[in-house]
Design a protein around this motif. Structure first.
Motif, short mmCIF file in Angstrom:
data_model
loop_
_atom_site.label_atom_id
_atom_site.label_comp_id
_atom_site.label_asym_id
_atom_site.label_seq_id
_atom_site.Cartn_x
_atom_site.Cartn_y
_atom_site.Cartn_z
N GLU A 56 42.25 -10.78 26.94
CA GLU A 56 42.96 -11.21 28.15
C GLU A 56 42.51 -10.37 29.36
OE1 GLU A 56 47.55 -11.21 29.85
OE2 GLU A 56 47.14 -10.91 27.72
N SER A 58 43.50 -8.39 31.65
CA SER A 58 44.68 -7.59 31.95
C SER A 58 44.29 -6.36 32.74
CB SER A 58 45.37 -7.18 30.64
OG SER A 58 46.33 -6.18 30.89
N LYS A 443 46.24 -18.65 16.59
CA LYS A 443 46.07 -18.13 17.95
C LYS A 443 47.12 -18.73 18.88
CE LYS A 443 43.79 -15.84 21.15
NZ LYS A 443 43.68 -14.38 21.15
N SER A 444 47.38 -20.02 18.75
CA SER A 444 48.37 -20.65 19.63
C SER A 444 49.78 -20.17 19.30
CB SER A 444 48.29 -22.17 19.50
OG SER A 444 48.52 -22.58 18.15
N CYS A 446 50.60 -17.26 18.18
CA CYS A 446 50.78 -15.87 18.62
C CYS A 446 51.38 -15.78 20.01
CB CYS A 446 49.43 -15.14 18.57
SG CYS A 446 48.93 -14.62 16.91
N ALA A 447 51.19 -16.81 20.82
CA ALA A 447 51.74 -16.80 22.18
C ALA A 447 53.26 -16.79 22.16
CB ALA A 447 51.23 -18.02 22.95
N ARG A 469 48.11 -7.51 19.78
CA ARG A 469 47.84 -7.77 21.18
C ARG A 469 46.53 -8.50 21.38
NH1 ARG A 469 45.79 -7.32 25.64
NH2 ARG A 469 47.00 -7.20 27.54
N ASP A 470 45.51 -8.10 20.62
CA ASP A 470 44.22 -8.78 20.70
C ASP A 470 44.31 -10.22 20.20
OD1 ASP A 470 43.00 -6.57 21.78
OD2 ASP A 470 42.24 -5.81 19.87
N GLY A 472 46.80 -12.15 20.85
CA GLY A 472 47.53 -12.94 21.84
C GLY A 472 49.02 -12.72 21.84
N ARG A 474 52.46 -10.80 22.73
CA ARG A 474 52.93 -9.93 23.81
C ARG A 474 53.51 -8.67 23.18
NH1 ARG A 474 52.15 -10.38 29.47
NH2 ARG A 474 53.39 -8.73 30.38
N ASP A 499 51.49 -4.00 26.35
CA ASP A 499 51.54 -4.84 27.55
C ASP A 499 52.62 -4.33 28.49
OD1 ASP A 499 49.57 -6.92 27.23
OD2 ASP A 499 50.79 -7.69 25.60
N ARG A 515 57.33 -14.49 28.32
CA ARG A 515 56.42 -15.64 28.22
C ARG A 515 56.27 -16.39 29.54
NH1 ARG A 515 52.57 -14.98 25.46
NH2 ARG A 515 53.31 -12.88 25.19
#
Length: 520
Positions: A56, A58, A443-444, A446-447, A469-470, A472, A474, A499, A515
């Motif tokens: 990300e 960041s 991956k989706s 993890c959001a 965190r890597d 995805g 928070r 984060d 989020r």
């Protein structure tokens, strides 16, 4: 003059006079200044660049932070051709965690490269070493006040604390068993890091040797003749607060254990019931880490977790709609994390997504903690069960002597409990929960996960949080100033795994809004 405190993963640009303060461990701050327009800027980054190709964008990364800072300076009217720079930070404060090449060195090297690439001259540099730094940047004249922090300085957000001691820890062992006093003294002394300055058979001898030797840490038996360890602890905390680790052979659910924690004991050590080499080896390593961590917490003994002046429950309830995309909350930690966890749990609304907790200090006394907290918490509190799918409105605790993990099975995410060896000296281990979750969720998915790391000693949860965190997820780390054992949160922050850094009473309201990017 205006003042501003700069947290990790932030930068500021000022056209008006301002004193910008930040505290650096392995992190680095690049200070920029346009001498004609008198525009100053400074960033505070944790890692040079994202650790994965899809990382990300960041501000915690120097590559992102520096680029954004240049853009903001130009927008404020600075001429990039006139800029001058200074570099601060990059201490070797976490080398003993085996996180690869020194993070501080990587951060320093990045600052040097990026400034050379932009042809920005460096007029001052205070970097490296083993001590953290506090800097105060005056945006009107490019002056920077620079202070090295010694090993007894209060904690910083980027990894520097009294947890990194440069002398032997002085300990007193109090136990009515001569065999236990001998074993504990031998284990601590052989570590080469701890000096046992005295031993005592009971509370009355303990009082004399503690006053005489003023140790850094006391190891105190719960059951002693004449006066129990819990009663003595109560008097000790009233008149002579000192980091104390309780020693027990009692049932881990005994009320005396939790009472001792409430009075201010930092941790528990259970006397080994076996004396074979393998058992003693693990016991010794665990004991030494706990004693060193306790010594580093001297400035927190007798102080409770910071509590907000206004209740946060209403804010958390109002934020629920914004947080509807959250489907799982993970919580890890070990020594001393029970107070932090209690503050968090009682502030969560009833319809909170499932919360999975792997906190070893709570797992060891789980039934007592559940019975204690259930009257103040709106969520259901229960031990985790193997094969069960986590449900909304429920907190699931890893039980003692079992690791809690998540696994994807038949399109559903279920909990798994396994009796396996300690990981990072902990059973249950935050590392196991975090790493398994990074693999269990797509991956989706993890959001919609929030991972929280509370206080602790050692390195449990640091690498797992970084992997989450890597992936995805928070990630939230407790503010070190709110933790009895600040080493784990400091290590996580310095490793670039955080984060957000928050006090425990801020988490309930904030995590429901994370989020939406609308808060914190």
């Amino acid at each position: 003059m205006k003042s501003h405190y700069l947290f990790p993963g932030q930068y500021v640009v000022y056209r008006e006079p301002c004193l910008v303060t930040t505290i650096l461990g392995s992190c680095v701050a690049i200070v920029l200044f346009d001498p004609v327009r008198r525009i100053g800027a400074v960033n505070h980054y944790l890692l040079p660049e994202p650790t994965t190709a899809a990382g990300e964008a960041s501000l915690r990364y120097g590559s992102v932070s520096f680029a954004q800072m240049l853009i903001s300076m130009q927008e404020a009217g600075a001429d990039l051709q006139r800029l001058q720079a200074k570099i601060y930070g990059g201490a070797r404060v976490l080398d003993n965690l085996n996180l690869g090449e020194s993070i501080g060195k990587q951060n320093i090297d990045f600052a040097t490269r990026v400034l050379a690439a932009h042809r920005i001259p460096v007029s001052g540099q205070e970097t490296g070493g083993t001590a953290g730094r506090k800097i105060i940047f005056n945006t009107t004249d490019f002056s920077v006040e620079h202070q090295l922090m010694n090993d007894r300085t209060s904690v910083s957000l980027s990894g520097t604390s009294s947890a990194l001691l440069h002398r032997s820890v002085r300990a007193v062992v109090v136990d009515d068993s001569a065999a236990v006093r001998t074993i504990f003294s031998r284990v601590l002394t052989q570590s080469g890091k701890i000096e046992v300055v005295a031993v005592a058979r009971d509370a009355f001898e303990a009082r004399e040797v503690i006053v005489k030797h003023r140790p850094d840490v006391v190891l105190l038996d719960i059951e002693m003749p004449g006066m129990s360890g819990v009663k003595f602890l109560e008097k000790l905390m009233q008149h002579f607060p000192i980091p104390t680790i309780m020693v027990s052979s009692l049932n881990p659910d005994d009320d005396a254990a939790v009472r001792a924690l409430e009075l201010g004991a930092l941790e528990f050590v259970h006397k080994p019931d076996q004396y074979d080499p393998n058992t003693l080896r693990f016991f010794a390593e665990n004991l030494v880490q706990k004693v060193i961590a306790a010594a580093s917490s001297a400035d927190r003994v007798g102080k409770s977790v910071r509590v907000a002046s206004q209740p946060r429950a209403t804010a958390a309830q109002n934020a629920t709609r914004a947080g509807e995309g959250i489907h799982t909350i993970l919580v890890g930690g070990n020594g001393g994390a029970h107070n932090e966890l209690a503050v968090l749990l009682k502030s969560l609304p009833r319809d909170t997504p499932p919360v999975l907790v792997a906190v070893s200090s709570v797992a060891a006394h789980l039934n007592v903690f559940i019975n204690k907290w259930k009257n103040t918490c709106g969520l259901q509190l229960r031990p985790a069960e193997d094969g069960l799918m986590p449900m909304r409105g429920t907190v699931y605790f890893a039980p003692a002597d079992q690791h809690l993990s998540l696994e994807s099975s038949a399109g559903k995410t279920v909990m798994r409990l396994r009796a396996k060896p300690p990981v990072c000296l902990q059973i249950p281990s935050s590392e196991v929960l975090f790493e398994s979750s990074a693999q269990a969720f797509s991956k989706s998915a993890c959001a919609g996960v929030i991972a929280i790391l509370l206080g602790g000693f050692g390195s449990d949860g640091v690498q797992g949080l970084l992997k989450l965190r890597d992936a995805g997820v928070r990630t939230v780390v407790i503010h070190p100033d709110a933790s009895s054992f600040a080493f784990v949160p400091q290590a996580a922050i310095a490793a670039g795994a955080a984060d957000d850094v928050m006090f425990p009473e801020e988490m309930a309201a904030a995590l429901m809004r994370l989020r939406s990017k609308a808060a914190v």
